[in-house]
Scaffold this motif. Structure first.
Motif, PDB file in Angstrom:
ATOM      1  N   SER A  51      49.694  35.792  46.984  1.00 30.01           N
ATOM      2  CA  SER A  51      48.511  35.739  47.682  1.00 30.01           C
ATOM      3  C   SER A  51      47.485  35.280  46.854  1.00 30.01           C
ATOM      4  O   SER A  51      47.503  35.656  45.665  1.00 30.01           O
ATOM      5  CB  SER A  51      48.483  37.177  48.419  1.00 30.01           C
ATOM      6  N   PRO A  52      46.374  34.639  47.521  1.00 27.78           N
ATOM      7  CA  PRO A  52      45.234  34.512  46.461  1.00 27.78           C
ATOM      8  C   PRO A  52      44.521  35.461  46.195  1.00 27.78           C
ATOM      9  O   PRO A  52      44.314  36.329  46.819  1.00 27.78           O
ATOM     10  CB  PRO A  52      44.329  33.425  47.432  1.00 27.78           C
ATOM     11  N   ALA A  53      44.354  35.515  44.618  1.00 28.79           N
ATOM     12  CA  ALA A  53      43.580  36.438  44.061  1.00 28.79           C
ATOM     13  C   ALA A  53      42.664  36.292  43.018  1.00 28.79           C
ATOM     14  O   ALA A  53      42.942  35.066  42.260  1.00 28.79           O
ATOM     15  CB  ALA A  53      44.410  37.535  43.524  1.00 28.79           C
ATOM     16  N   ALA A  54      41.455  36.577  42.962  1.00 33.19           N
ATOM     17  CA  ALA A  54      40.501  36.102  41.549  1.00 33.19           C
ATOM     18  C   ALA A  54      41.209  36.412  40.282  1.00 33.19           C
ATOM     19  O   ALA A  54      41.091  35.473  39.534  1.00 33.19           O
ATOM     20  CB  ALA A  54      39.179  36.731  41.978  1.00 33.19           C
ATOM     21  N   ASP A  55      41.878  37.372  40.412  1.00 38.63           N
ATOM     22  CA  ASP A  55      42.673  37.575  39.009  1.00 38.63           C
ATOM     23  C   ASP A  55      44.289  37.428  39.067  1.00 38.63           C
ATOM     24  O   ASP A  55      44.422  38.125  39.968  1.00 38.63           O
ATOM     25  CB  ASP A  55      42.409  39.151  38.657  1.00 38.63           C
ATOM     26  N   PRO A  56      44.816  36.272  38.474  1.00 37.93           N
ATOM     27  CA  PRO A  56      46.098  36.144  38.723  1.00 37.93           C
ATOM     28  C   PRO A  56      46.915  37.359  38.786  1.00 37.93           C
ATOM     29  O   PRO A  56      48.018  37.427  39.413  1.00 37.93           O
ATOM     30  CB  PRO A  56      46.546  35.158  37.904  1.00 37.93           C
ATOM     31  N   SER A  57      46.701  38.354  37.968  1.00 34.01           N
ATOM     32  CA  SER A  57      47.672  39.260  37.580  1.00 34.01           C
ATOM     33  C   SER A  57      47.770  40.358  38.856  1.00 34.01           C
ATOM     34  O   SER A  57      48.632  41.308  39.030  1.00 34.01           O
ATOM     35  CB  SER A  57      47.073  40.228  36.367  1.00 34.01           C
ATOM     36  N   GLU A  58      46.646  39.963  39.825  1.00 32.44           N
ATOM     37  CA  GLU A  58      46.631  41.172  40.952  1.00 32.44           C
ATOM     38  C   GLU A  58      47.264  40.488  42.253  1.00 32.44           C
ATOM     39  O   GLU A  58      47.154  40.962  43.201  1.00 32.44           O
ATOM     40  CB  GLU A  58      45.126  41.490  41.154  1.00 32.44           C
ATOM     41  N   ALA A  59      47.795  39.259  42.020  1.00 30.59           N
ATOM     42  CA  ALA A  59      48.277  38.613  43.120  1.00 30.59           C
ATOM     43  C   ALA A  59      49.610  39.176  43.639  1.00 30.59           C
ATOM     44  O   ALA A  59      50.151  39.756  42.620  1.00 30.59           O
ATOM     45  CB  ALA A  59      48.427  36.992  42.907  1.00 30.59           C
TER      46      ALA A  59
END
Length: 162
Positions: A51-59
């Protein structure tokens, strides 16, 4: 007129949600082959994404899998849902069937909307007919037992006396 393949059938597709960030399609395929076997034709299509997320670690990472037959899709759901594996790390996988949009919970397909509209129009017609018809005692009383029939007879006798 509905399309020739209506009602829609569920295709042999499943989703795997809760994958380890950065997991590869090959690693996911290896876990799936542990359930469906090593026949290359068993898994028709496999795609891994997030899923798209501003922070890649939260995808949130997931895989969409198309299998050869429905029984394989059921086996994947039954054996992998709620388990931990090489592709999920310590978290448990959420595995389920992919539904067409018209069958998905919370979605309304055009045929379901048309059926609801027809049902609503029918209810309006029935309500209008009931409003025009004179109400009788039988309409207000449910005659399911002997005491209820006796009550109706007494009401009818009182009306005749008036």
């Amino acid at each position: 007129q509905p399309p020739k393949d209506y009602p829609l059938r569920v295709e042999p597709k499943v989703y795997l949600f809760g994958l380890t960030p950065g997991v590869t399609a090959d690693a996911t395929r290896a876990v799936l082959q542990g359930v469906v076997g090593h026949n290359p034709a068993s898994i028709r299509n496999l795609s891994v994404g997030h899923s798209p997320a501003a922070d890649p670690s939260e995808a949130q990472w997931y895989a969409l899998v198309e299998l050869a037959v429905d029984s394989l899709a059921e086996a994947v759901v039954r054996k992998l849902h709620g388990t931990s594996s090489a592709v999920s790390g310590q978290s448990k996988l959420k595995v389920g069937r992919v539904l067409p949009a018209v069958m998905a919970p919370g979605m309304m397909g055009m045929y379901a909307a048309a059926a609801l509209a027809a049902q609503a129009a029918n209810q309006v017609n029935v309500a209008a007919a009931q409003a025009q018809a004179p109400e009788s005692i039988e309409d207000r009383t449910l005659l399911s037992g002997g005491s209820q029939r006796m009550s109706l007879m007494q009401k009818l006798m009182r009306q005749e006396e008036k």
